[in-house]
Design an enzyme around this catalytic site. Structure first.
Site, PDB file in Angstrom:
ATOM      1  N   CYS A 138      -9.833   0.357   1.410  1.00  0.00           N
ATOM      2  CA  CYS A 138      -9.425   0.674   0.030  1.00  0.00           C
ATOM      3  C   CYS A 138      -8.392  -0.301  -0.511  1.00  0.00           C
ATOM      4  CB  CYS A 138      -8.877   2.098  -0.055  1.00  0.00           C
ATOM      5  SG  CYS A 138     -10.066   3.332   0.454  1.00  0.00           S
TER       6      CYS A 138
ATOM      7  N   HIS B 194      -4.314   3.160  -6.219  1.00  0.00           N
ATOM      8  CA  HIS B 194      -5.600   3.543  -5.629  1.00  0.00           C
ATOM      9  C   HIS B 194      -5.848   5.024  -5.925  1.00  0.00           C
ATOM     10  CE1 HIS B 194      -8.881   4.202  -3.031  1.00  0.00           C
ATOM     11  NE2 HIS B 194      -8.206   4.670  -1.993  1.00  0.00           N
TER      12      HIS B 194
ATOM     13  N   ASN C  56     -12.759   8.967  -5.031  1.00  0.00           N
ATOM     14  CA  ASN C  56     -12.227   7.774  -4.374  1.00  0.00           C
ATOM     15  C   ASN C  56     -13.370   6.759  -4.219  1.00  0.00           C
ATOM     16  OD1 ASN C  56     -11.304   5.867  -2.553  1.00  0.00           O
ATOM     17  ND2 ASN C  56     -10.364   7.345  -1.158  1.00  0.00           N
TER      18      ASN C  56
HETATM   19  N1  ACO Z   1     -13.062  22.816   0.881  1.00  0.00           N
HETATM   20  C1  ACO Z   1     -12.435  23.918   1.285  1.00  0.00           C
HETATM   21  N2  ACO Z   1     -11.577  23.939   2.339  1.00  0.00           N
HETATM   22  C2  ACO Z   1     -11.377  22.772   2.974  1.00  0.00           C
HETATM   23  C3  ACO Z   1     -12.018  21.581   2.591  1.00  0.00           C
HETATM   24  C4  ACO Z   1     -12.896  21.644   1.511  1.00  0.00           C
HETATM   25  N3  ACO Z   1     -13.565  20.552   1.052  1.00  0.00           N
HETATM   26  N4  ACO Z   1     -11.611  20.597   3.409  1.00  0.00           N
HETATM   27  C5  ACO Z   1     -10.731  21.133   4.276  1.00  0.00           C
HETATM   28  N5  ACO Z   1     -10.600  22.465   4.011  1.00  0.00           N
HETATM   29  C6  ACO Z   1      -9.768  23.441   4.684  1.00  0.00           C
HETATM   30  C7  ACO Z   1      -9.371  22.999   6.068  1.00  0.00           C
HETATM   31  O1  ACO Z   1     -10.366  23.333   7.009  1.00  0.00           O
HETATM   32  C8  ACO Z   1      -8.123  23.792   6.281  1.00  0.00           C
HETATM   33  O2  ACO Z   1      -8.469  25.108   6.644  1.00  0.00           O
HETATM   34  P1  ACO Z   1      -7.609  25.910   7.754  1.00  0.00           P
HETATM   35  O3  ACO Z   1      -6.232  26.015   7.156  1.00  0.00           O
HETATM   36  O4  ACO Z   1      -8.338  27.208   7.845  1.00  0.00           O
HETATM   37  O5  ACO Z   1      -7.652  25.058   8.965  1.00  0.00           O
HETATM   38  C9  ACO Z   1      -7.491  23.862   4.889  1.00  0.00           C
HETATM   39  O6  ACO Z   1      -8.558  23.585   3.969  1.00  0.00           O
HETATM   40  C10 ACO Z   1      -6.408  22.856   4.679  1.00  0.00           C
HETATM   41  O7  ACO Z   1      -6.883  21.615   5.125  1.00  0.00           O
HETATM   42  P2  ACO Z   1      -5.963  20.355   5.127  1.00  0.00           P
HETATM   43  O8  ACO Z   1      -6.661  19.232   5.826  1.00  0.00           O
HETATM   44  O9  ACO Z   1      -4.591  20.754   5.578  1.00  0.00           O
HETATM   45  O10 ACO Z   1      -5.897  20.025   3.556  1.00  0.00           O
HETATM   46  P3  ACO Z   1      -4.995  18.994   2.840  1.00  0.00           P
HETATM   47  O11 ACO Z   1      -4.134  19.662   1.866  1.00  0.00           O
HETATM   48  O12 ACO Z   1      -4.361  18.017   3.811  1.00  0.00           O
HETATM   49  O13 ACO Z   1      -6.090  18.158   2.011  1.00  0.00           O
HETATM   50  C11 ACO Z   1      -7.259  16.079   2.066  1.00  0.00           C
HETATM   51  C12 ACO Z   1      -7.112  17.440   2.691  1.00  0.00           C
HETATM   52  C13 ACO Z   1      -7.676  16.251   0.602  1.00  0.00           C
HETATM   53  C14 ACO Z   1      -8.359  15.306   2.788  1.00  0.00           C
HETATM   54  C15 ACO Z   1      -5.913  15.313   2.130  1.00  0.00           C
HETATM   55  O14 ACO Z   1      -5.394  15.386   3.433  1.00  0.00           O
HETATM   56  C16 ACO Z   1      -6.025  13.889   1.702  1.00  0.00           C
HETATM   57  O15 ACO Z   1      -6.266  13.583   0.550  1.00  0.00           O
HETATM   58  N6  ACO Z   1      -5.779  12.953   2.637  1.00  0.00           N
HETATM   59  C17 ACO Z   1      -5.853  11.521   2.324  1.00  0.00           C
HETATM   60  C18 ACO Z   1      -7.301  11.112   2.360  1.00  0.00           C
HETATM   61  C19 ACO Z   1      -7.521   9.768   1.770  1.00  0.00           C
HETATM   62  O16 ACO Z   1      -6.886   9.366   0.826  1.00  0.00           O
HETATM   63  N7  ACO Z   1      -8.517   9.071   2.314  1.00  0.00           N
HETATM   64  C20 ACO Z   1      -8.932   7.825   1.795  1.00  0.00           C
HETATM   65  C21 ACO Z   1      -8.369   6.738   2.562  1.00  0.00           C
HETATM   66  S1  ACO Z   1      -8.753   5.239   1.827  1.00  0.00           S
HETATM   67  C22 ACO Z   1      -9.956   4.372   2.739  1.00  0.00           C
HETATM   68  O17 ACO Z   1      -9.654   3.320   3.258  1.00  0.00           O
HETATM   69  C23 ACO Z   1     -11.338   4.894   2.823  1.00  0.00           C
END
Ligand code: ACO
Length: 397
Positions: free
Chosen positions: A117, A257, A287
């Site tokens: 990214c 980003h 994204n």
């Molecule tokens: N829908 C519903 N529930 C979900 C989903 C979903 N799509 N995904 C995860 N959950 C659940 C999880 O299982 C978890 O449940 P639990 O509490 O029963 O275990 C709960 O929601 C919370 O999950 P978290 O992972 O703690 O959620 P978080 O608030 O961290 O959000 C997210 C997750 C959106 C992925 C976040 O961590 C994020 O944006 N991280 C950065 C990702 C990113 O930017 N990636 C791109 C990198 S760039 C590249 O080079 C490709």
């Protein structure tokens, strides 16, 4: 006699997004998720999905021709093409080589840049260095991704986040001050396996076994990636701003980003700036990895968010863990971008097909099945300003 100082001005910009839209409501029918969860945790409402005839190269070529028209030069004036992507059309040749042919350029050197990214920011920095060193006059810098073909549609942690698209800019040499003022790039390999695509490379060549194990899909530790992003984006941006001899409050607009609205809010907080200084369009594209910054930059310029003389920061983070930021003094006439977009249509671009070879259907079956149930809604919006375009729901009525 000392050499004259050369500056690398941003003279052209363009973008392309496929017209097929996949909403959060559509995804609710595939994985255990909800529109409310996705909007609250990420800010994403919908993303674009490339059609079967589209590729990373074809999207990149449309965005590139638009950027070249905006710059007011001919494709053959470009002497270097840098294309950032983690989803190239092939392992070889480079996608940049395919784009060179498609835009009708005969003289440029062309290569891909791999920094996930952060790739567009890395490529932009390289273009800046080539121009200021006197090695190139016009450089085409592209970020293009077709991520929807590399997602596991049973993994709700990743399949809700990503979308397809392309953005491009032209950097041109000038002896007038302007363009890039400060650059910061970082790589922290201890995060290398926080976002990765395990199979397909030399360490784990593609086989029926790697496919059975789903190792050809993107994997991500969301929480660790989130922590890295919130830690690095503000500090990387600030390092570039300080190199330019400026303070965060001097910056008119940040183009971060577009991964997660909460990450962008954390950047604004870290820099002690209001959210109005952050450009956001992830609600409509998700994204798009290396394409996210150039798509946002082109949209911001065409929407009148950037004026001549403004100071803009592009800043990104990604797999690697990489991050990068460039401070840019804007000199291009914002009105040129809308005309540049309108001058080039997707039909104008042809990527030459290989001889005696047909690819298999490129769309993952789960995605194809879902898209078939969305009513085939196409939004012809490639050059509409943010806020003007209909949502999927409006378009269906
Ligand atoms: N829908 C519903 N529930 C979900 C989903 C979903 N799509 N995904 C995860 N959950 C659940 C999880 O299982 C978890 O449940 P639990 O509490 O029963 O275990 C709960 O929601 C919370 O999950 P978290 O992972 O703690 O959620 P978080 O608030 O961290 O959000 C997210 C997750 C959106 C992925 C976040 O961590 C994020 O944006 N991280 C950065 C990702 C990113 O930017 N990636 C791109 C990198 S760039 C590249 O080079 C490709």
């Amino acid at each position: 006699m000392s050499q004259p100082v050369r500056y690398a001005h941003l003279t052209g910009w363009g973008r392309y997004a496929p017209s097929q839209v996949l909403t959060n409501a559509d995804l609710e029918r595939m994985v255990d998720t909800s529109d409310e969860w996705i909007v609250t945790r990420t800010g994403i409402r919908e993303r674009r999905v490339a059609a079967a005839h589209e590729t990373t190269a074809s999207m990149a070529a449309v965005a590139s021709l638009r950027a070249i028209r905006t710059a007011g030069i001919d494709p053959d004036d470009i002497d270097l093409i840098l294309l950032a992507t983690l989803t190239p059309d092939y392992w070889m040749p480079s996608t940049a080589a395919l784009v060179k042919e498609a835009i009708g350029n005969t003289k440029a050197a062309a290569m891909d840049v791999a920094a996930a990214c952060s790739g567009f920011v890395y490529a932009y920095s390289t273009a800046h260095a080539y121009i200021t060193a006197g090695l190139a006059t016009h450089v085409l810098v592209i970020g293009a991704e077709l991520l929807t073909r590399f997602l596991d549609y049973s993994d709700r942690n990743t399949c809700i986040l990503f979308g397809d698209g392309a953005g491009a800019v032209v950097l041109s040499a000038s002896d007038e001050p302007g363009g890039g003022l400060g650059i910061e790039l970082t790589t922290e390999p201890q995060g290398a396996y926080m976002i990765w695509l395990p199979a397909g490379g030399a360490k784990s060549p593609p086989s029926t076994e790697t496919i059975a194990r789903g190792e050809h899909y993107i994997r991500m530790e969301g929480k660790e990636t989130y922590r890295f992003a919130t830690r690095t984006l503000a500090t990387t941006a600030l390092a570039a701003i300080r190199k330019a001899g400026l303070e965060a409050s001097d910056i008119d607009l940040f183009i971060p980003h577009q991964a997660n609205i909460r990450i962008i809010e954390a950047v604004a907080k870290g820099l002690d700036l209001p959210m109005e200084r952050m450009f956001v369009n992830l609600d409509r594209y998700g994204n798009t990895s290396a394409a996210s910054v150039p798509i946002a930059l082109a949209e911001a310029a065409n929407a009148g968010r950037i004026k001549v003389g403004d100071t803009v920061v592009i800043v990104a983070f990604g797999a690697g863990f990489t991050s990068g930021a460039v401070v840019i003094r804007w000199t291009g006439d914002p009105a040129r971008g809308i005309a540049g977009d309108a001058a080039v249509q997707p039909e104008d671009v042809v990527i030459r097909a290989p001889v005696d070879w047909d690819s298999v259907d490129p769309i993952p079956p789960a995605l194809a099945a879902l898209m078939a149930t969305t009513g085939g809604v196409d939004i012809p919006l490639d050059d509409v300003a943010p806020g003007d375009q209909p949502t999927h729901q409006e378009a269906s009525t």
